[in-house]
Design an enzyme around this catalytic site. Structure first.
Site, PDB file in Angstrom:
ATOM      1  N   GLY A  12       0.778  -1.241   0.000  1.00 30.21           N
ATOM      2  CA  GLY A  12       0.000   0.000   0.000  1.00 30.21           C
ATOM      3  C   GLY A  12       0.808   1.289   0.000  1.00 30.21           C
ATOM      4  O   GLY A  12       0.282   2.352   0.337  1.00 30.21           O
ATOM      5  N   LEU A  89      -3.195  -7.100  -8.274  1.00 27.49           N
ATOM      6  CA  LEU A  89      -2.582  -8.158  -9.079  1.00 27.49           C
ATOM      7  C   LEU A  89      -3.549  -8.919  -9.988  1.00 27.49           C
ATOM      8  O   LEU A  89      -3.123  -9.625 -10.893  1.00 27.49           O
ATOM      9  CB  LEU A  89      -1.852  -9.152  -8.160  1.00 27.49           C
ATOM     10  N   HIS A 108       2.818   0.811 -13.212  1.00 25.79           N
ATOM     11  CA  HIS A 108       3.674  -0.355 -13.460  1.00 25.79           C
ATOM     12  C   HIS A 108       5.128   0.038 -13.173  1.00 25.79           C
ATOM     13  O   HIS A 108       5.572   1.093 -13.613  1.00 25.79           O
ATOM     14  CB  HIS A 108       3.514  -0.810 -14.913  1.00 25.79           C
TER      15      HIS A 108
HETATM   16  C1  GRF Z   1       4.263  -1.038  -7.155  1.00 22.14           C
HETATM   17  O1  GRF Z   1       5.603  -1.251  -7.497  1.00 22.14           O
HETATM   18  C2  GRF Z   1       3.420  -0.833  -8.384  1.00 22.14           C
HETATM   19  O2  GRF Z   1       4.106  -0.229  -9.437  1.00 22.14           O
HETATM   20  C3  GRF Z   1       3.073  -2.240  -8.780  1.00 22.14           C
HETATM   21  O3  GRF Z   1       2.895  -2.923  -7.564  1.00 22.14           O
HETATM   22  C4  GRF Z   1       3.630  -2.277  -6.537  1.00 22.14           C
HETATM   23  C5  GRF Z   1       2.680  -1.943  -5.443  1.00 22.14           C
HETATM   24  O4  GRF Z   1       3.329  -1.438  -4.318  1.00 22.14           O
HETATM   25  N1  GRF Z   1       1.946  -2.287  -9.687  1.00 22.14           N
HETATM   26  P1  GRF Z   1       2.486  -0.821  -3.132  1.00 22.14           P
HETATM   27  O5  GRF Z   1       1.489  -1.862  -2.659  1.00 22.14           O
HETATM   28  O6  GRF Z   1       1.800   0.409  -3.658  1.00 22.14           O
HETATM   29  O7  GRF Z   1       3.493  -0.486  -2.078  1.00 22.14           O
END
Ligand code: GRF
Length: 205
Positions: A12, A89, A108
């Protein structure tokens, strides 16, 4: 107020970057709901701490979960203006993409169209970038279409990785720019400053 729904699956930190941007009034938006595909993750705790309603979604029927295919009804009821995938995901179902064309964005952790697609998430991305001996990496924010990591790119930030010794170092450098890029794109969309001309996305000042 411009209304966001943020979809999450993990720690998050991008959700936190959005919340921080709201709290310093960089963003004039509201996070109306968080959608998560798991109950235990940092992002869900963060949403709960901020009193943001959390909806749990699943691809298959599970008690107390909404089917992802039916999430569009909830999003419409909540009058969501923009769906933000911040480390979510699961693949977004086609019916949701149809309902929210150019109203779903994803962050991404690489420079698309390289190092994207199914299975390219988290450390898998950074390991591939490291093993290819890339000298730059970065973050991309793009519109979501029916194919993984394929929609039009809205904005990108690069980081120099010439001197990195591990994929973890790449991840750390990329994450830092993610936390600026995602709020920036949300700001521009919320201010109606993104246009698409001849298939290219432009950001107005
Ligand atoms: C990030 O690196 C984002 O780019 C990818 O998943 C990760 C999520 O990280 N899609 P977080 O949960 O926001 O810390």
């Amino acid at each position: 107020m411009f209304r966001l729904a943020v979809f999450v699956s993990g720690r998050g930190s991008n959700l936190k970057a959005i919340l921080d941007a709201i709290s310093i009034k960089y963003l004039n938006v509201e996070i109306s709901a968080v959608f998560a595909d798991k109950r235990e993750c940092g992002a869900v705790d963060l949403a709960a701490n901020h009193n943001i309603p959390v909806y749990f979604v699943s691809k298959i029927f599970k008690e107390n979960y909404i089917l992802l295919e039916q999430a569009s009804d909830v999003l419409i009821n909540l009058k969501i203006d923009l769906v933000v995938l911040a480390g979510f995901l699961k693949k977004i179902p086609d019916n949701l993409v149809d309902h929210f064309t150019n109203k779903i964005i994803n962050i991404h952790p690489a420079l698309l169209p390289s190092f994207g697609g199914e299975g390219m998430y988290g450390m898998n991305v950074h390991r591939s970038v490291f093993n290819a001996s890339c000298k730059v990496s970065g973050a991309s924010v793009h519109f979501v279409d029916k194919v993984y990591d394929n929609g039009k790119i809205i904005a990108q930030s690069c980081v120099d990785i010439t001197d990195v010794k591990s994929p973890e170092e790449i991840a750390a450098r990329v994450l830092e720019v993610e936390h600026k890029l995602l709020p920036f794109v949300i700001k521009k969309i919320s201010e109606n400053k993104i246009t698409i001309v001849d298939n290219r996305v432009f950001i107005l000042n």
